[in-house]
Design a protein around this motif. Structure first.
Motif, PDB file in Angstrom:
ATOM      1  N   MET A 233      86.410  62.332  27.360  1.00  0.00           N
ATOM      2  CA  MET A 233      86.057  63.067  28.803  1.00  0.00           C
ATOM      3  C   MET A 233      86.609  61.917  30.147  1.00  0.00           C
ATOM      4  N   GLY A 234      87.680  62.180  30.254  1.00  0.00           N
ATOM      5  CA  GLY A 234      88.672  61.677  31.597  1.00  0.00           C
ATOM      6  C   GLY A 234      88.099  62.803  32.683  1.00  0.00           C
ATOM      7  N   GLN A 235      88.066  64.204  32.468  1.00  0.00           N
ATOM      8  CA  GLN A 235      88.010  65.096  33.090  1.00  0.00           C
ATOM      9  C   GLN A 235      86.394  65.747  33.603  1.00  0.00           C
ATOM     10  N   PRO A 236      86.187  66.091  34.293  1.00  0.00           N
ATOM     11  CA  PRO A 236      85.120  66.517  34.836  1.00  0.00           C
ATOM     12  C   PRO A 236      84.278  67.728  33.771  1.00  0.00           C
ATOM     13  N   PHE A 237      83.427  67.821  33.754  1.00  0.00           N
ATOM     14  CA  PHE A 237      83.472  68.659  32.324  1.00  0.00           C
ATOM     15  C   PHE A 237      81.274  69.190  32.664  1.00  0.00           C
ATOM     16  N   ILE A 238      81.054  70.598  32.280  1.00  0.00           N
ATOM     17  CA  ILE A 238      79.797  71.248  32.223  1.00  0.00           C
ATOM     18  C   ILE A 238      78.796  70.520  31.086  1.00  0.00           C
ATOM     19  N   GLY A 239      77.881  69.349  31.822  1.00  0.00           N
ATOM     20  CA  GLY A 239      77.406  68.359  31.506  1.00  0.00           C
ATOM     21  C   GLY A 239      76.076  68.997  29.914  1.00  0.00           C
ATOM     22  N   SER A 240      75.619  70.886  30.199  1.00  0.00           N
ATOM     23  CA  SER A 240      74.810  71.040  29.333  1.00  0.00           C
ATOM     24  C   SER A 240      75.803  71.735  28.261  1.00  0.00           C
ATOM     25  N   GLU A 241      76.928  72.063  28.449  1.00  0.00           N
ATOM     26  CA  GLU A 241      77.435  72.421  27.198  1.00  0.00           C
ATOM     27  C   GLU A 241      77.944  71.524  26.584  1.00  0.00           C
ATOM     28  N   ALA A 242      78.339  70.324  27.250  1.00  0.00           N
ATOM     29  CA  ALA A 242      79.162  69.125  26.230  1.00  0.00           C
ATOM     30  C   ALA A 242      77.867  68.812  25.174  1.00  0.00           C
ATOM     31  N   VAL A 243      76.357  68.683  25.683  1.00  0.00           N
ATOM     32  CA  VAL A 243      74.927  68.210  25.157  1.00  0.00           C
ATOM     33  C   VAL A 243      75.295  69.133  23.745  1.00  0.00           C
ATOM     34  N   ALA A 244      75.291  70.828  24.165  1.00  0.00           N
ATOM     35  CA  ALA A 244      75.504  71.630  23.565  1.00  0.00           C
ATOM     36  C   ALA A 244      75.843  71.906  22.578  1.00  0.00           C
ATOM     37  N   ALA A 245      77.204  71.234  22.572  1.00  0.00           N
ATOM     38  CA  ALA A 245      78.484  71.115  21.554  1.00  0.00           C
ATOM     39  C   ALA A 245      78.049  69.717  20.327  1.00  0.00           C
ATOM     40  N   GLY A 246      77.281  69.271  20.973  1.00  0.00           N
ATOM     41  CA  GLY A 246      77.303  67.239  20.957  1.00  0.00           C
ATOM     42  C   GLY A 246      78.452  66.723  21.135  1.00  0.00           C
ATOM     43  N   HIS A 247      79.240  66.578  21.769  1.00  0.00           N
ATOM     44  CA  HIS A 247      80.106  65.478  22.191  1.00  0.00           C
ATOM     45  C   HIS A 247      79.173  64.830  23.071  1.00  0.00           C
ATOM     46  N   VAL A 248      77.892  64.475  23.056  1.00  0.00           N
ATOM     47  CA  VAL A 248      77.694  63.110  23.722  1.00  0.00           C
ATOM     48  C   VAL A 248      75.533  64.103  23.911  1.00  0.00           C
ATOM     49  N   THR A 249      75.319  62.760  23.681  1.00  0.00           N
ATOM     50  CA  THR A 249      73.487  63.211  24.213  1.00  0.00           C
ATOM     51  C   THR A 249      73.269  62.637  25.292  1.00  0.00           C
ATOM     52  N   PRO A 250      72.143  63.259  25.205  1.00  0.00           N
ATOM     53  CA  PRO A 250      71.483  63.588  27.038  1.00  0.00           C
ATOM     54  C   PRO A 250      71.121  62.034  27.564  1.00  0.00           C
ATOM     55  N   TYR A 251      70.904  61.023  26.269  1.00  0.00           N
ATOM     56  CA  TYR A 251      70.896  59.511  27.434  1.00  0.00           C
ATOM     57  C   TYR A 251      72.523  59.196  27.656  1.00  0.00           C
ATOM     58  N   ALA A 252      72.945  59.507  26.758  1.00  0.00           N
ATOM     59  CA  ALA A 252      74.653  58.761  27.296  1.00  0.00           C
ATOM     60  C   ALA A 252      74.903  59.985  28.426  1.00  0.00           C
ATOM     61  N   LEU A 253      74.554  61.292  28.439  1.00  0.00           N
ATOM     62  CA  LEU A 253      74.651  61.699  29.546  1.00  0.00           C
ATOM     63  C   LEU A 253      74.468  61.228  30.815  1.00  0.00           C
ATOM     64  N   ARG A 254      73.378  61.082  30.835  1.00  0.00           N
ATOM     65  CA  ARG A 254      72.473  60.429  32.589  1.00  0.00           C
ATOM     66  C   ARG A 254      73.030  58.559  32.177  1.00  0.00           C
TER      67      ARG A 254
ATOM     68  N   ASN B 118      88.950  70.607  39.945  1.00  0.00           N
ATOM     69  CA  ASN B 118      88.758  71.144  38.208  1.00  0.00           C
ATOM     70  C   ASN B 118      87.398  71.159  38.825  1.00  0.00           C
ATOM     71  N   ALA B 119      86.399  70.274  39.716  1.00  0.00           N
ATOM     72  CA  ALA B 119      85.205  70.147  39.253  1.00  0.00           C
ATOM     73  C   ALA B 119      84.233  71.752  40.164  1.00  0.00           C
TER      74      ALA B 119
END
Length: 279
Positions: free
Chosen positions: A1-22, A47-48
């Motif tokens: 994930m080197g580009q901006p992304f929507i956090g809630s979408e990434a968590v919902a898709a399992g790409h990142v955990t809430p802890y890792a996001l923070r 992009n952001a």
């Protein structure tokens, strides 16, 4: 994930955990994240901003120029996007102008104004000199022409800023290789000289290319060029410049060299003197 992304979408898709996001990412806008220590250039900001609009906006202005791969876009400037939300964060500038379907294209998966629409927005929204410099860079990157922008402008006769745009657009020249070359070209035009030709190739008697001049008037062999700091700080460039100057002189060219230390009045006086020598 080197580009901006929507956090809630990434968590919902399992790409990142809430802890890792923070812990591993940083919020640039609400629910829009970047890896920590990511360099915020104009493309990343664009992009952001588009993600902040939940992909409903159209990237425009400076940000669209960056996505069209124009050079010299200020990395610190707010992202610009056509989106009807007046509560944008300070790092995003929105406007709600009407945009037609044929004025939108997709770049890197984002909806972005076409080069012609981007140029018209810049011409309407920025001071003439600043707009011309930005559109010069955009035109150089995309093969945009003033005629393309003028044709689009016929749709927008009552648009705010059109009087300014009608001044800026005819001054655009994709031959400018830097904002300072644009500044120099506009300076001589405003002083009353004919618009100079840009990127003039000069050949010797054997047909060998010896120089490509920033701008000038080929019919009288007068050139005007802007020298950045590298012309003095780089020894190899400095040496090549000496040889180049000697060759141009032998071929009958007067080459007015301009640096950041020159005043506008001083530049015009030197260009005037060069023209006087041709009379």
């Amino acid at each position: 994930m080197g580009q901006p992304f929507i956090g809630s979408e990434a968590v919902a898709a399992g790409h990142v955990t809430p802890y890792a996001l923070r812990s591993r990412f940083e919020a640039i806008h609400r629910d829009v994240f970047l890896p920590r220590d990511t360099e915020l250039n104009a493309i990343v900001r664009a992009n952001a901003a588009w993600l902040w609009s939940r992909r409903r906006g159209v990237v425009a202005g400076r940000s669209a120029s960056a996505l069209h791969r124009a050079k010299w876009v200020d990395a610190r400037a707010p992202a610009e996007i056509i989106y009807s939300n007046r509560h944008a964060p300070p790092t995003i500038r929105t406007w709600s102008d009407r945009v037609e379907n044929d004025e939108i294209m997709v770049v890197d998966g984002m909806r972005v104004t076409t080069p012609a629409r981007t140029a018209l927005d810049l011409a309407c929204r920025y001071p003439v000199s600043e707009a011309v410099a930005m559109i010069d860079a955009l035109a150089r990157a995309t093969r945009l022409t003033s005629a393309d922008v003028a044709l689009l402008a016929q749709r927008c006769t009552g648009r705010r800023g059109m009087r300014r745009a009608r001044i800026a657009v005819p001054l655009v020249d994709p031959g400018a290789e830097s904002p300072r070359e644009t500044w120099l070209r506009l300076l001589v035009i405003r002083a009353g000289f004919p618009p100079p030709q840009t990127q003039i190739p000069v050949y010797d008697e054997y047909g060998q290319l010896i120089a490509v001049l920033d701008m000038g008037w080929e019919h009288i062999k007068v050139a005007v060029e802007y020298d950045g700091d590298h012309h003095r700080s780089d020894r190899r460039t400095f040496h090549k410049d000496i040889q180049r100057a000697e060759n141009l002189d032998q071929l009958g060219w007067i080459d007015v060299r301009v640096t950041a230390e020159d005043t506008e009045g001083g530049v015009i006086a030197r260009v005037s003197a060069a023209w006087a020598r041709r009379k």
